[in-house]
Design an enzyme around this catalytic site. Sequence first.
Site, short mmCIF file in Angstrom:
data_model
loop_
_atom_site.label_atom_id
_atom_site.label_comp_id
_atom_site.label_asym_id
_atom_site.label_seq_id
_atom_site.Cartn_x
_atom_site.Cartn_y
_atom_site.Cartn_z
N SER A 63 0.90 -1.26 -0.09
CA SER A 63 0.06 0.18 0.03
C SER A 63 0.88 1.21 0.04
CB SER A 63 -0.64 -0.01 1.30
OG SER A 63 -0.23 0.46 2.23
N ASP A 64 0.43 2.47 -0.45
CA ASP A 64 0.89 3.68 -0.20
C ASP A 64 1.14 3.68 1.48
OD1 ASP A 64 2.40 6.17 -0.39
OD2 ASP A 64 1.19 6.58 -2.09
N CYS A 65 1.67 4.83 2.00
CA CYS A 65 1.92 5.15 3.41
C CYS A 65 0.45 5.61 3.99
CB CYS A 65 2.95 5.71 3.53
SG CYS A 65 4.64 5.00 2.87
#
Length: 711
Positions: free
Chosen positions: A247-249
């Site tokens: 995932s992105d953060c």
Amino acid sequence: MHEQTPKYKNESLRCKERAEDLVSRMTVEECASQMLFGAAEIERLGVPAYNWWNEALHGVARAGVATIFPQAIGLAATFDEKLALQEAEVISTEARAKYNQFQKQNDHGIYKGLTHWSPNINIFRDPRWGRGQETYGEDPYLTAKLGVSFVKGLQGNDPTCMKVAACAKHFAVHSGPEKKRHEFNAVVSQQDLYETYLPAFKALCDVKVEGFMGAYNRTNGEPCCGSETLLKKILREDWQFDGYITSDCWAISDFHNHHHVTDLPTESVALALKNGCDLNCGNMYGYVMAAYQEGLISEEDIRTACVHLFTTRMRLGMFNEKTPYDDIPYDVVDCEEHRRLNYEIACRSMVLLKNDGVLPLDKKKIQNIAVIGPNANEVAPLIGNYHGTPGYYITLLQGITEALPDARVWFAQGSHLYLNHIEDIGPEGDGLAEAKTLCEQADAVVLAVGLTEAVEGEEMGDQNMVGDKATLYLPEGQRALIRTVCDSGKPVILVNFSGSAIDFEYGNEHANAIIQAWYPGALGGRAVAELIFGEYSPSGKLPVTFYPEENSLPDFEDYSMENRTYKFYKENPLYPFGYGLSYSHFLFSDIVLSAEKVKAGDSILCTVTVTNTGKMEAEEVVEFYIRDQEASVRVPRHKLCGIQRVSLKPQESCRITVEIGPEAMQITDEQGCYRYESGNFTVFAGGCQPDPYSQHLYGSSCVQAEFELLV
């Protein structure tokens, strides 16, 4: 009897088989502990702690000193896939050197590993997007070419061990607005999805990029980091991707906090994990065991993700006794050899947008020169965002001073970067009088304007100065400075540092020359200075369209490609995609195709003669475009299909050939299906796009040839 060596320690076995064995020995709780970006140590199995989060956009980032190359958009301006490969090879060498030392120091912290979340291959569809500087521009073909080379350079070609794990981000329809990215739904047609937004990702998947990162936003209603369409159907099933997905953060927490597609953290975990997101940059996968206990996910879901993650770590040699990269010494970091390549890329990234004949300046005739502007003597305009620390850097002022040891080099800031005054209690325009004074002293003026990561970049919480641009104009203080300097009557070379398109307003007509320097890396000041004084001829090309402030672009939130980028924009831009001047002049002739008729699915070769008709040795990027004359659906007016950099002495000619692949002849229909249609195609070759406006600005015409596609 001694226990037989476990499979996961047997280096002769396939990495996935070793990973499956290791994961089979772990408890479910231990598996769950490996799915956060800060993966826990499992001492009993000899699994060290590992932090997955590393950045390498244009150099090893956030891990101390490294070679800081031009920002990605600057690399894109070279139109040179070989340079992309060489840069990434340097980055991966420095990454390994740092990793080797960090391991010896028992430092397993953030930014200290080998899984680098680069490159960013999103399409820079709108000039307002702050993160567009991280990309390779607006064209899927150019983005794919450079991205593939970058991945190959990072991951290496050793058959037994990957050098560094690259990651294609942000999958897939993602390009602002930054302030809404946690809640935004990007609505995209199937035609635009498959014609524009997916091709570069598919190209990187085909060369086995190790990782994919999802985006923050939703695409057609599905959050990208939990999208059944993007992650399961397209990536895993259609493309057969076998690496890891992150995932992105903190993107998974957006599912319930901002997108409202789930109600609880455990539901968000289930949505992401069941659709193929193996790793969470953030903290939501701290709820993996809770989701498991609630029956929202299965043990198989958890173990499948862990196998993906440990397969990557196996491919990186983390469970091998020795790897081919263990002996890379620390002294390669920011070494002279790497700095030479950095300088070469910076030089080739420079785009000369305008020159009335003032450039190159003759050093012998310069006794006094004024270097003015907020970006003249700062580090920030050199490095862009997502950067490391340069061990040595040269600002523009330093570069000019270095180039003119016998002249007086005057300096004034002239204006603030984004405020209307320099001093805290100073009046508006408090630097203009000094700028006027310097212009009076000077034989010529170098005016350094633009932006930095302080005013264009990623959305950073409450730091509202950072993010997208509200306008294509420079801040008002800089606009006033441009007007003041251009009205001085002295020759003015405007140097713009930015990661995106700018409308220079008064400077468009009144500056004698305009150089687009991007964020040119640690040695960028020298590269600009030596360009100004003719030590080399510029050869960079715009990887994005420069639009005027007054334009007919769609709303920023509209993800349709209608009237966007060079492919579909209906008006003359300020400066077109693919445009860039030289100190020499090039003529294109004798274009020949390898066939007059081509069967669907086959390639065709295009050969053209390039002649340097000028007086200076120079490099030029030869651009090849293709036009479908008879398509039954909407197609680009023309599209890039080949690039080749050449270096020629005055009056020298050469024949160059590029292969135009069958994908260039496909159409993408409204359902997103690629197919062929019989009909006639035109191929163009030149130093710019084949439209009248581009050819007028460039000063030379493209040549063209036709073939018929048979289906």
